[in-house]
Design a protein around this motif. Structure first.
Motif, mmCIF file in Angstrom:
data_model
loop_
_atom_site.group_PDB
_atom_site.id
_atom_site.type_symbol
_atom_site.label_atom_id
_atom_site.label_comp_id
_atom_site.label_asym_id
_atom_site.label_seq_id
_atom_site.Cartn_x
_atom_site.Cartn_y
_atom_site.Cartn_z
ATOM 1 N N ARG A 73 -69.986 28.802 18.985
ATOM 2 C CA ARG A 73 -70.601 28.445 20.263
ATOM 3 C C ARG A 73 -69.690 27.506 21.067
ATOM 4 O O ARG A 73 -69.597 27.603 22.292
ATOM 5 C CB ARG A 73 -71.968 27.805 20.006
ATOM 6 N N ASP A 74 -69.030 26.606 20.366
ATOM 7 C CA ASP A 74 -68.081 25.734 21.072
ATOM 8 C C ASP A 74 -66.904 26.530 21.623
ATOM 9 O O ASP A 74 -66.409 26.253 22.728
ATOM 10 C CB ASP A 74 -67.575 24.647 20.122
ATOM 11 N N ALA A 75 -66.429 27.504 20.849
ATOM 12 C CA ALA A 75 -65.317 28.335 21.316
ATOM 13 C C ALA A 75 -65.721 29.115 22.566
ATOM 14 O O ALA A 75 -64.959 29.236 23.528
ATOM 15 C CB ALA A 75 -64.863 29.278 20.213
ATOM 16 N N ALA A 76 -66.963 29.656 22.549
ATOM 17 C CA ALA A 76 -67.444 30.381 23.725
ATOM 18 C C ALA A 76 -67.538 29.446 24.927
ATOM 19 O O ALA A 76 -67.238 29.823 26.065
ATOM 20 C CB ALA A 76 -68.804 31.005 23.413
ATOM 21 N N LEU A 77 -67.946 28.214 24.680
ATOM 22 C CA LEU A 77 -68.052 27.245 25.763
ATOM 23 C C LEU A 77 -66.674 26.945 26.365
ATOM 24 O O LEU A 77 -66.532 26.822 27.583
ATOM 25 C CB LEU A 77 -68.710 25.973 25.221
ATOM 26 N N VAL A 78 -65.640 26.837 25.491
ATOM 27 C CA VAL A 78 -64.278 26.605 25.983
ATOM 28 C C VAL A 78 -63.818 27.763 26.857
ATOM 29 O O VAL A 78 -63.207 27.577 27.922
ATOM 30 C CB VAL A 78 -63.321 26.392 24.800
ATOM 31 N N GLN A 79 -64.128 28.993 26.417
ATOM 32 C CA GLN A 79 -63.747 30.146 27.225
ATOM 33 C C GLN A 79 -64.489 30.146 28.565
ATOM 34 O O GLN A 79 -63.914 30.478 29.607
ATOM 35 C CB GLN A 79 -64.031 31.421 26.443
ATOM 36 N N ALA A 80 -65.763 29.746 28.518
ATOM 37 C CA ALA A 80 -66.536 29.679 29.761
ATOM 38 C C ALA A 80 -65.964 28.626 30.703
ATOM 39 O O ALA A 80 -65.916 28.823 31.919
ATOM 40 C CB ALA A 80 -68.000 29.370 29.447
ATOM 41 N N TYR A 81 -65.519 27.521 30.148
ATOM 42 C CA TYR A 81 -64.908 26.475 30.978
ATOM 43 C C TYR A 81 -63.671 27.027 31.701
ATOM 44 O O TYR A 81 -63.486 26.815 32.900
ATOM 45 C CB TYR A 81 -64.526 25.283 30.111
ATOM 46 N N GLY A 82 -62.819 27.736 30.944
ATOM 47 C CA GLY A 82 -61.621 28.288 31.565
ATOM 48 C C GLY A 82 -61.957 29.256 32.685
ATOM 49 O O GLY A 82 -61.305 29.269 33.741
ATOM 50 N N MET A 83 -63.012 30.066 32.480
ATOM 51 C CA MET A 83 -63.401 31.007 33.530
ATOM 52 C C MET A 83 -63.991 30.266 34.724
ATOM 53 O O MET A 83 -63.730 30.601 35.888
ATOM 54 C CB MET A 83 -64.413 32.019 32.975
ATOM 55 N N ALA A 84 -64.754 29.211 34.455
ATOM 56 C CA ALA A 84 -65.425 28.491 35.538
ATOM 57 C C ALA A 84 -64.430 27.891 36.519
ATOM 58 O O ALA A 84 -64.700 27.829 37.719
ATOM 59 C CB ALA A 84 -66.321 27.397 34.962
ATOM 60 N N ILE A 85 -63.302 27.450 36.056
ATOM 61 C CA ILE A 85 -62.372 26.749 36.954
ATOM 62 C C ILE A 85 -61.263 27.656 37.480
ATOM 63 O O ILE A 85 -60.455 27.217 38.295
ATOM 64 C CB ILE A 85 -61.745 25.529 36.259
ATOM 65 N N THR A 86 -61.229 28.920 37.008
ATOM 66 C CA THR A 86 -60.144 29.800 37.460
ATOM 67 C C THR A 86 -60.638 31.083 38.126
ATOM 68 O O THR A 86 -59.904 31.686 38.905
ATOM 69 C CB THR A 86 -59.244 30.186 36.274
ATOM 70 N N ALA A 87 -61.879 31.513 37.823
ATOM 71 C CA ALA A 87 -62.347 32.813 38.294
ATOM 72 C C ALA A 87 -62.878 32.726 39.722
ATOM 73 O O ALA A 87 -63.023 31.645 40.308
ATOM 74 C CB ALA A 87 -63.424 33.345 37.351
ATOM 75 N N GLY A 88 -63.208 33.908 40.280
ATOM 76 C CA GLY A 88 -63.869 33.958 41.566
ATOM 77 C C GLY A 88 -65.262 33.379 41.468
ATOM 78 O O GLY A 88 -65.778 33.082 40.383
#
Length: 740
Positions: A582-597
């Motif tokens: 779950r923490d790993a998924a959260l890290v991936q979500a963080y990366g998407m949140a600050i870089t994606a559309g």
């Protein structure tokens, strides 16, 4: 032949320019000589020297005589302070350099040239210097004159000071780096001490002893023996870098010098220059066998003060040099063999074998065999075991590994043991037997803490494979190494997981101890690779979450590092369930949140906000940092993002965005600074764009009304929205709603 160069500050030099430059030289200089000499050309007066000295005061400035090597040739460089240059400015000096072929110094010690006749007091006119056909030393520093000066030198015992100085120089020459600093007001005294040390060395060693009689930068000097003044030394930036510094006015240090150094000092006291030659013949000062050489010379002269350890060092020297030992040594030692200790007996045995004296060699072998067995049986320290094993090896007497192991185990059971010296000194053929005995003794010992010191654990770790048979020893050793040496944690963990027969709880506790400090993302990846394709044990499965949480606390940059993202992907594949996933998924979500559309960022933010089961700190800080980064995006993007997220996430984002504004911006107080005005205007624009999209966030709208209510803010917002009439209209509607 030797070449000369003169260097100073001149109004007009050979090239026509002014300033510091070479003003004269010997024709035919080897290529690159000027460039090689240039880095040595400097002189800075001591800080307590008069800043504007008169002519009478210039002779009080210390003269620097430097000896070093450039491009394989000896360099001798003499610098003296001249005071003012052609323009009247102070800081001028004159450097006279001599670059010679190595054979020009054959038989000479460079320090002898301190008062050589070839040194010029001032630059030569004309720009052309004659070559030096011969380097002729001055007479003031010959050995007899120095011996007389040394006898009267002070304060304290000059011979004790000399002994410590010889030890320091020998250490520097042996290591091949470092420096020894001499501190005195009188540069003449420094030059004499350098000369005494040089005469204490063989010619070849003296040729490697670079020196300078004076420098204003002892910390930066590249020479091995460096002179300076008390005023310079008092302002040196890093005294700790000088393991050997001698303030000559204070005399010798309190501790005892080595026998080698004391022997050198004794030769000077007795003017026994033949003794210095004998020492040089036995071993140069940078040879680790120099203590043996001094002891051997003492034994040859019937000195009864030679200790057992020194006798052993002398014997080791004899054994090592073999037929290279001068004949006079054998002549003086052999008649006394019956009264010598084991070490010298071994040395004589080796010599007897080389010379074909079979009867003498056989008698020595019998004696050695008896002494080895006695020493192993009565050994109380590992050093005794190692010494006996070394004796047997040198004499060619066989000793059984079992006998060595049993003796070592008994020594370790009795208390702390010198593991480092033992493992280092033991003959290679018996080292495994010694190590097996050490491990067996530790396994049987009730209290291992006195033996398993950090240093000993490091030593045992080098033989980790032999520890596997004794888990009770292996676990504390590996835990100690891994805890103190982060670079070895992965290898240590692999060793811990290989142990058989140990308590699982002890291994698990050791793993947790090793990884008490969370690893970096790259290190965590390497650790998972080392554990193989299977999921890691519980103590390791927790580490990725700790790593992610630590990175989130550093401002968020670590969470977007490629290694962190690779770790998150690996964790989700290797540990699909549980907090780490779950923490790993959260890290991936963080990366998407600050870089994606905006649309994908909205979905990622929703995941960050609803991080059930993840590490609370990671979820909190990841959302906060993502909100902070998104607050820097353009208003159009932020409005689209707010419109796409659910109302609770929108409210949380709004709270973060307004909370990050300075108090004076949130309160609407004026005047605001330029960037504060810009941030307020952009956030108001975001609110207006969100309304145009049909969305709303009450807390943001309330803030925007309050921010736009003041006269100055209204003017600034009107200017900001000048090219967006539709947003101006939306702002009027927003303010009108407030009026209603």
């Amino acid at each position: 032949m030797a070449w000369q160069l003169h260097y100073t500050s001149a109004r007009r030099g050979p090239t026509g320019r002014a300033g510091f430059q070479f003003v004269a030289e010997t024709p035919g200089l080897p290529d690159g000589t000027r460039a090689a000499v240039a880095p040595y050309l400097s002189y800075r007066p001591p800080p307590d020297a008069p800043p504007s000295p008169g002519d009478a005061e210039l002779d009080l400035f210390p003269v620097s005589l430097l000896y070093d090597e450039v491009d394989g040739r000896p360099l001798l460089l003499r610098c003296r302070y001249l005071g003012r240059d052609y323009s009247g400015r102070y800081g001028n000096f004159f450097a006279h350099a001599v670059v010679a072929e190595p054979e020009e110094l054959e038989g000479l010690r460079p320090a002898e040239l301190w008062h050589a006749a070839h040194w010029a007091p001032l630059p030569a006119p004309g720009g052309v210097l004659d070559p030096l056909e011969e380097l002729t030393p001055g007479s003031a520093l010959d050995p007899e004159a120095l011996a007389g000066w040394l006898a009267a030198a002070g304060p304290g015992d000059p011979y004790a000071l000399l002994a410590h100085l010889v030890d320091a120089v020998a250490g520097v020459l042996g290591r091949g780096h470092g420096r020894v600093v001499l501190v005195a007001d009188d540069v003449e005294a420094i030059a004499r001490w350098i000369a005494v040390v040089s005469y204490s060395l063989p010619v070849a060693a003296a040729a490697r002893l670079s020196f300078t009689t004076y420098t204003a930068d002892p910390d930066g000097a590249a020479q091995r023996l460096v002179g300076t003044t008390p005023a310079v030394w008092a302002t040196a930036q890093n005294h700790a870098s000088h393991a050997s510094a001698f303030e000559l006015r204070r005399g010798a240090p309190d501790f005892r010098a080595s026998r080698f150094a004391r022997t050198v000092a004794g030769c000077w006291r007795d003017r026994d220059f033949g003794g210095l030659d004998a020492l040089a013949e036995l071993a140069p000062p940078d040879d680790p066998a120099r203590e043996g050489a001094a002891a051997l010379l003492a034994l040859c002269r019937g000195d009864a003060t030679v200790t057992a350890d020194e006798e052993g060092a002398a014997a080791e020297l004899l054994a090592r040099r073999g037929t290279a030992v001068p004949g006079w040594v054998w002549r003086d030692l052999v008649p006394g063999v019956p009264s010598m200790g084991l070490g010298l007996t071994l040395a004589v045995h080796a010599r007897a074998q080389e010379s074909g004296a079979a009867d003498l060699a056989a008698r020595c072998e019998l004696r050695v065999g008896e002494l080895v067995s006695e020493r192993l049986a009565g050994a109380s320290r590992l050093a005794d075991v190692v010494e006996a094993a070394g004796v047997a090896e040198r004499a060619g007497v066989r000793v059984g590994p079992g006998e060595v192991a049993a003796s070592a185990a008994r020594c370790v059971r009795q208390g702390p043991a010198g593991l480092k010296d033992a493992l280092t000194s033991c003959p290679a053929g018996l080292r495994d037997a010694l190590l097996d005995g050490i491990v067996t003794g530790l396994a049987d010992a009730g209290d291992r803490s006195s033996v398993l010191t950090p240093e000993n654990c490091d030593l045992l770790y080098e033989h980790a494979g032999r520890l596997r048979a004794a888990p009770g020893v292996a676990v504390p050793v590996l835990a100690s190494v891994g805890r103190r040496r982060p670079g070895r944690r992965i290898a240590v963990t692999a060793e811990l997981l290989r142990l058989d027969g140990g308590e699982a709880g002890a291994v698990d506790a050791a793993v947790r101890e090793v990884w008490a400090a969370p690893p970096s993302a790259a290190e965590c990846l390497d650790l998972l690779d080392a554990c193989g394709p299977e999921p890691p044990p519980a103590a390791l499965a927790e580490l990725p979450s700790q790593t992610f949480a630590r990175l989130a606390g550093t401002g968020g940059d670590g969470l977007t590092d490629p290694a962190t993202l690779r770790l998150a992907e690996r964790v989700r594949a290797l540990l699909p369930d549980g907090r780490a996933a779950r923490d790993a998924a959260l890290v991936q979500a963080y990366g998407m949140a600050i870089t994606a559309g905006a649309a994908r960022a909205a979905r990622a933010l929703e995941s960050l906000a609803d991080a059930g089961g993840a590490t609370e700190r990671l979820a909190r800080e990841a959302f906060a940092d993502a909100a902070r980064r998104l607050s820097l995006r353009p208003p159009a993007f932020r409005a689209e993002l707010l419109a796409a997220v659910p109302a609770p996430v929108r409210a949380r984002l709004a709270a973060r965005w307004t909370g990050e504004l300075p108090d004076r911006v949130r309160a609407g107080r004026a005047p605001l600074r330029g960037r504060e005005v810009e941030r307020r205007n952009e956030l108001v624009e975001t609110v207006l764009r969100l309304r145009k999209r049909g969305g709303a966030e009450p807390s943001l709208e309330a803030w925007a009304r309050a921010a736009a209510r003041r006269w100055l803010a209204a003017k600034q917002l009107d200017s900001h929205l000048a090219r967006r009439p539709e947003l101006r209209a939306e702002l009027r509607d927003l303010l009108a709603e407030d009026a209603r």
